[in-house]
Design a protein around this motif. Sequence first.
Motif, mmCIF file in Angstrom:
data_model
loop_
_atom_site.group_PDB
_atom_site.id
_atom_site.type_symbol
_atom_site.label_atom_id
_atom_site.label_comp_id
_atom_site.label_asym_id
_atom_site.label_seq_id
_atom_site.Cartn_x
_atom_site.Cartn_y
_atom_site.Cartn_z
ATOM 1 N N VAL A 99 -35.071 1.118 12.382
ATOM 2 C CA VAL A 99 -35.341 1.667 11.055
ATOM 3 C C VAL A 99 -34.391 2.809 10.728
ATOM 4 C CG1 VAL A 99 -37.093 2.762 9.605
ATOM 5 C CG2 VAL A 99 -37.744 0.972 11.219
ATOM 6 N N HIS A 100 -34.105 3.628 11.735
ATOM 7 C CA HIS A 100 -33.270 4.810 11.500
ATOM 8 C C HIS A 100 -31.783 4.508 11.611
ATOM 9 C CE1 HIS A 100 -33.119 9.009 10.655
ATOM 10 N NE2 HIS A 100 -32.466 9.311 11.742
ATOM 11 N N TRP A 102 -28.766 2.019 9.882
ATOM 12 C CA TRP A 102 -28.568 1.186 8.705
ATOM 13 C C TRP A 102 -27.118 0.717 8.653
ATOM 14 C CZ3 TRP A 102 -29.308 6.350 9.078
ATOM 15 C CH2 TRP A 102 -28.267 7.190 8.637
ATOM 16 N N VAL A 103 -26.884 -0.339 7.848
ATOM 17 C CA VAL A 103 -25.525 -0.862 7.685
ATOM 18 C C VAL A 103 -24.667 0.212 7.026
ATOM 19 C CG1 VAL A 103 -24.099 -2.657 6.662
ATOM 20 C CG2 VAL A 103 -26.392 -3.209 7.498
ATOM 21 N N ASP A 105 -21.974 2.505 5.123
ATOM 22 C CA ASP A 105 -21.220 2.539 3.867
ATOM 23 C C ASP A 105 -19.729 2.510 4.224
ATOM 24 O OD1 ASP A 105 -19.830 3.300 1.548
ATOM 25 O OD2 ASP A 105 -21.549 4.442 0.817
ATOM 26 N N TYR A 151 -22.961 -0.554 11.827
ATOM 27 C CA TYR A 151 -24.132 0.262 11.546
ATOM 28 C C TYR A 151 -23.793 1.740 11.732
ATOM 29 C CZ TYR A 151 -27.051 -3.937 11.731
ATOM 30 O OH TYR A 151 -27.611 -5.162 11.492
ATOM 31 N N SER A 153 -25.790 5.828 11.983
ATOM 32 C CA SER A 153 -27.054 6.536 12.168
ATOM 33 C C SER A 153 -26.777 8.020 12.212
ATOM 34 C CB SER A 153 -27.733 6.087 13.466
ATOM 35 O OG SER A 153 -28.987 6.723 13.610
ATOM 36 N N LYS A 209 -22.052 -1.979 4.073
ATOM 37 C CA LYS A 209 -23.231 -1.922 3.209
ATOM 38 C C LYS A 209 -23.012 -2.673 1.898
ATOM 39 C CE LYS A 209 -26.237 1.379 0.826
ATOM 40 N NZ LYS A 209 -26.513 2.821 0.587
#
Length: 227
Positions: A99-100, A102-103, A105, A151, A153, A209
């Motif tokens: 959850v913490h 993410w794909v 940017d 990813y 984080s 993203k």
Amino acid sequence: MNHDVFRDLVPNYLENLTSEETNRQMEQHMEQCENCREYVNEMREELFIEHINERKDEKKKVDYLKKVRSKSKKKIFMIIGTMLSLFLVLTISYYFLFVHMWVADENNVQTTIHHQDNVVTVTFQTKKDNRYLLAKKEYGDQEYENQIIVYESWNFFTDVKLNQFSDLANSLQDGTDSTYTFLDKNTLLLPNGEEKTLTDEDKLQIIYKNSTEEILLKDLYNNVDIN
């Protein structure tokens, strides 16, 4: 800390089973949220009443059958408590691992190609001081890594006592990469030791993203800039 996580932790908090760091975060949340503060007070009152009722019930248990039932209830509570604890650990682990994260940017990523002899390394480095990247590699229907999902984080806590993934974050501060070995510009050496003749269908996809970059493996060998 969001409301759902806070309320899940309230029972353990009232029983003094949470850590000092969790207590600090919950108390800070209560200072900012009146609803959650009232929820804790209600739970505390219910817990107090529950303890009183439990004590009254225990005094009434004088025969052997009631003692057996009491022991059975305690075992059930222990099982439920163990399951809830396991669920909490799995939930927190899932949060930090998935959850913490993410794909990334694409604007936060610097992608470079390093060519040494016949080895080509695609490296992804974060442009943010408080982030780290992780490249998830997929083979798909191919025998080589034909898709990379980048990813990112947060990396606020570098102390392993506060963040169990700090070692991973520190190890990736210089970037995460994927390596390809060529015999020549038209031939790729596969991980199993076999050779693959490259065609215009052999591509590497890099997924961010908001965009997907594609590059021919032939062009990768020729050191074509991905960006």
